[in-house]
Design a protein around this motif. Structure first.
Motif, mmCIF file in Angstrom:
data_model
loop_
_atom_site.group_PDB
_atom_site.id
_atom_site.type_symbol
_atom_site.label_atom_id
_atom_site.label_comp_id
_atom_site.label_asym_id
_atom_site.label_seq_id
_atom_site.Cartn_x
_atom_site.Cartn_y
_atom_site.Cartn_z
ATOM 1 N N TRP A 98 0.825 -1.203 0.000
ATOM 2 C CA TRP A 98 0.000 0.000 0.000
ATOM 3 C C TRP A 98 0.860 1.254 0.000
ATOM 4 N N SER A 99 2.133 1.147 0.377
ATOM 5 C CA SER A 99 3.017 2.315 0.339
ATOM 6 C C SER A 99 3.133 2.881 -1.072
ATOM 7 N N TRP A 100 2.895 2.028 -2.090
ATOM 8 C CA TRP A 100 2.868 2.537 -3.464
ATOM 9 C C TRP A 100 1.538 2.283 -4.158
ATOM 10 N N TRP A 101 0.751 1.307 -3.691
ATOM 11 C CA TRP A 101 -0.589 1.133 -4.267
ATOM 12 C C TRP A 101 -1.442 2.383 -4.066
ATOM 13 N N ALA A 102 -1.209 3.107 -2.983
ATOM 14 C CA ALA A 102 -2.007 4.306 -2.702
ATOM 15 C C ALA A 102 -1.845 5.363 -3.782
ATOM 16 N N PHE A 103 -0.739 5.300 -4.508
ATOM 17 C CA PHE A 103 -0.506 6.287 -5.558
ATOM 18 C C PHE A 103 -1.442 6.103 -6.750
ATOM 19 N N LEU A 104 -2.265 5.051 -6.754
ATOM 20 C CA LEU A 104 -3.279 4.925 -7.805
ATOM 21 C C LEU A 104 -4.223 6.123 -7.761
ATOM 22 N N LEU A 105 -4.545 6.607 -6.562
ATOM 23 C CA LEU A 105 -5.416 7.772 -6.454
ATOM 24 C C LEU A 105 -4.777 8.970 -7.142
ATOM 25 N N THR A 106 -3.466 9.106 -6.979
ATOM 26 C CA THR A 106 -2.740 10.183 -7.663
ATOM 27 C C THR A 106 -2.844 10.010 -9.166
ATOM 28 N N SER B 71 0.561 -1.345 12.860
ATOM 29 C CA SER B 71 0.586 -1.963 11.533
ATOM 30 C C SER B 71 -0.220 -1.144 10.522
ATOM 31 N N PHE B 72 -1.507 -0.886 10.838
ATOM 32 C CA PHE B 72 -2.344 -0.268 9.814
ATOM 33 C C PHE B 72 -2.103 1.229 9.636
ATOM 34 N N VAL B 73 -1.597 1.916 10.657
ATOM 35 C CA VAL B 73 -1.363 3.356 10.508
ATOM 36 C C VAL B 73 -0.276 3.639 9.472
ATOM 37 N N PRO B 74 0.932 3.054 9.603
ATOM 38 C CA PRO B 74 1.966 3.361 8.598
ATOM 39 C C PRO B 74 1.750 2.681 7.255
ATOM 40 N N LEU B 75 1.109 1.490 7.260
ATOM 41 C CA LEU B 75 0.996 0.722 6.022
ATOM 42 C C LEU B 75 -0.220 1.089 5.185
ATOM 43 N N LEU B 76 -1.303 1.559 5.828
ATOM 44 C CA LEU B 76 -2.541 1.812 5.089
ATOM 45 C C LEU B 76 -3.090 3.219 5.308
ATOM 46 N N LEU B 77 -3.232 3.622 6.555
ATOM 47 C CA LEU B 77 -3.874 4.901 6.847
ATOM 48 C C LEU B 77 -3.096 6.086 6.269
ATOM 49 N N ILE B 78 -1.805 6.156 6.537
ATOM 50 C CA ILE B 78 -1.010 7.282 6.072
ATOM 51 C C ILE B 78 -0.926 7.324 4.537
ATOM 52 N N PRO B 79 -0.647 6.195 3.855
ATOM 53 C CA PRO B 79 -0.634 6.255 2.383
ATOM 54 C C PRO B 79 -1.953 6.711 1.774
ATOM 55 N N LEU B 80 -3.103 6.248 2.333
ATOM 56 C CA LEU B 80 -4.397 6.576 1.740
ATOM 57 C C LEU B 80 -4.941 7.928 2.196
ATOM 58 N N ALA B 81 -4.601 8.335 3.419
ATOM 59 C CA ALA B 81 -5.141 9.583 3.945
ATOM 60 C C ALA B 81 -4.236 10.782 3.697
ATOM 61 N N VAL B 82 -2.939 10.564 3.587
ATOM 62 C CA VAL B 82 -1.998 11.678 3.521
ATOM 63 C C VAL B 82 -1.094 11.614 2.293
#
Length: 598
Positions: free
Chosen positions: A78-86, A236-247
């Protein structure tokens, strides 16, 4: 050295074909700087899309994915999957604007949008800062991965790998220009993707594994298969999912995933033959980049946890490799040593393809910045087209030399990934709003750039370096964003004359240009109405659902979760149909976006 004569023949034959493409297309590339850097602005969406995917298919990417997966499981991606939104934001809110701008590089945008000495400073500084410094860091990271592949597969020392890789790639890039890169990228991607699938197939067949189901059930792997981190564990979920998707996705400037588009992504949009092809290229790129390509790398990474469960196993297997380059990212090239003769040569050729595609694009882009935004703009405006092409070829060589030197100083690709995220933290929102809010000015960008750099250096080289990476990123984004917003409100806005000229050319939607639009209409200009921002955001949202659906459908089938995979596939197909209907509502008249609301 484990390669046989057949393997070497495949590798050398592939390199010869690639160089031949560069020589053939080089006949047209030397006509003008527009041909050399933008292929005459006549490229179709599918060729540009394949080129962007091939560019991101670099030698460091499978190593980075292996590193992430081994440490944090599938969910770590998710550290790079989140960039799909970008990526989808760029597809529907910015691709048509970039093509409409008609600039030669995204750096040229600064003097189109802003005015005076601050705009000129931004243009020349960003050309050097991004085109040389950032570009060299990216290229060095890719070359570092080539060093690790060279050590494992070819028995080469770091210096030999850098010399061989640099010479071959720089010759190809300097001769063919962007046109050569685009046509070769089409072949490079197919070869690289097939090589990744072959590598995954052979990894599954390793004697310690035997089958895909055995791999999924192995105790070293079974706990790392979840698509999402443990939601009951904040660590676990804050650095791996929450931060990439929220910030992270909207706030961080990262090459290839710039909010609003930029770099080689913008270069491809500018090279499209019209706005419709620019949008289509970005959508296609995101679908292949995020949904289709990751799984062969992830499968190899998971298999490596069985064969090389820790770093000591890698050290024991490869005692000849320098300790400084031993890391979890080396697990991917280590798994390739089990490939049989012939297939090993094919996969090695695919890695050569990945390297050449990424480096050639970076060289061409960096050279474009130095030629268009420094040499022609500030040093010799009267330079002939042949002279500009010559300077482009000289700067191509110079950038490659710098990248090779820096690559010898790095130890792993994750270093560069985190550093670039840190330096670009907080600037992303600015790159989005500068298109849709007239109040953004040159001082906004200058302050954002300075603040983000200073904050990142403080976090990296002070006692604060002990803070968790996710917290440093969040603090950096918060400080930088507040900083540039305050500077924006305290500094004079861009003049009406400059804003009106920009608006008449670009015609961005939304309330941020309401006063400017009223002003130009009052001056007698008849403006077509573009799609509403709400329509564009809906297209972006649907696109994200479709591509994430594709990603997790494939992942579920690989894990053996047939029911889950079937349900996800059905959702993806239904959403794809809705997305198609939304695409049809976007009004492309003769291939060019024109008026009409959806």
């Amino acid at each position: 050295m484990i390669l046989e004569t057949l393997d070497w023949g495949i590798i050398l034959g592939f390199m010869a074909v690639t160089l031949a493409i560069g020589v053939y297309t080089g006949r047209n590339a030397g006509k003008s700087s527009d041909d050399f850097f933008l292929s005459g602005r006549a490229m179709p969406w599918w060729l540009l899309g394949f080129s962007m995917v091939a560019t991101t298919f670099s030698t460091d990417t499978p190593n980075l994915v292996a590193n992430i997966t081994r440490l944090n499981g599938v969910a770590g991606n998710w550290s790079w999957w989140a960039f799909l939104l970008t990526g989808m934001l760029t597809s529907f809110l910015f691709a048509h604007l970039w093509r409409r701008s008609g600039v030669s590089t995204d750096i040229e945008f600064y003097e189109m949008r802003y005015e005076g000495k601050p705009a000129s400073f931004l243009r020349v500084f960003r050309a050097i800062y991004v085109g040389v410094i950032f570009n060299v860091m990216i290229m060095a990271s890719v070359t570092l991965s080539a060093i690790k592949f060279g050590a494992v597969l070819f028995g080469l020392n770091p210096l030999d790998t850098v010399l061989i890789a640099s010479v071959v790639t720089v010759i190809f890039s300097a001769i063919g220009g962007l046109r050569g890169i685009l046509f070769s990228d089409f072949i490079l991607f197919i070869v690289a993707m097939c090589g990744a699938i072959v590598a995954a197939y052979v990894a599954i067949g390793h004697p310690d594994i035997g089958s895909l189901s055995n791999l999924m059930q192995h105790p070293n792997v079974s706990g790392k298969l979840n698509f999402f981190p443990d939601m009951t564990d904040p660590a676990s979920f804050v650095p791996l999912l929450l931060i990439p998707l929220a910030v992270q996705w909207w706030s961080v400037w990262y090459p290839g995933s710039e909010p609003g588009g930029g770099g080689y992504i913008a270069q491809r949009m500018l090279a499209a033959k019209d706005e419709k092809n620019a949008v289509g290229a970005i959508v296609f790129f995101n679908a292949v980049h995020f949904a289709l390509r990751p799984w062969p790398w992830i499968v190899v990474a998971l298999a490596s946890l069985v064969v090389f469960p820790d770093l000591d196993s890698l050290r024991h297997t490869f005692p000849h490799i320098d300790e400084s380059v031993i890391g979890h990212d080396m697990a991917y090239p280590a798994m390739l040593t089990f490939l049989p003769t012939g297939w090993l040569g094919f996969v090695a050729a695919s890695l050569v393809a990945a390297y050449m595609s990424t480096i050639s694009t970076s060289l061409n882009l960096g050279s474009a910045y130095l030629v268009n935004d420094v040499y022609q703009r500030f040093i010799k405006p009267e330079a002939s087209q042949k002279e500009l092409v010559l300077i482009g070829r000289i700067t191509t060589v110079a950038i490659m030399i710098l990248a090779g030197i820096f690559a010898l100083l790095l130890s792993n690709a994750l270093q560069v990934f985190k550093l670039l995220l840190s330096i670009g933290a907080g600037t992303g929102l600015l790159f989005i709003l500068r298109w849709y809010w007239h109040r953004i000015n040159a001082w906004s960008e200058i302050s954002a750039m300075v603040i983000s750099f200073v904050v990142s250096m403080i976090f990296e080289f002070s006692s604060l370096t002990t803070l968790p990476d996710w917290l440093k990123l969040t603090l950096a984004v918060t400080i930088t964003t507040f900083g540039w917003v305050i500077v924006t409100l305290l500094t004079p806005p861009t003049s009406h004359k400059k804003l009106d000229k920009f608006y008449l050319k670009i015609r961005p939607s939304g309330p941020g240009w309401r006063t400017t639009r009223s002003r130009v209409i009052a001056a007698g200009h008849d403006l077509p109405q573009d799609d509403k921002l709400s329509t564009l955001f809906i297209c972006m949202f649907i696109g994200c659902i479709v591509i994430y659906g594709m990603l997790f459908t494939i992942g579920s089938l690989i894990k053996g979760s047939m029911v889950e995979g079937t349900i996800l596939c059905a959702i993806t197909l239904i959403t794809s149909y809705i997305g198609y209907r939304c695409w049809k509502h976007l009004n492309f008249q003769n291939g060019v976006r024109s008026g009409g609301n959806a």
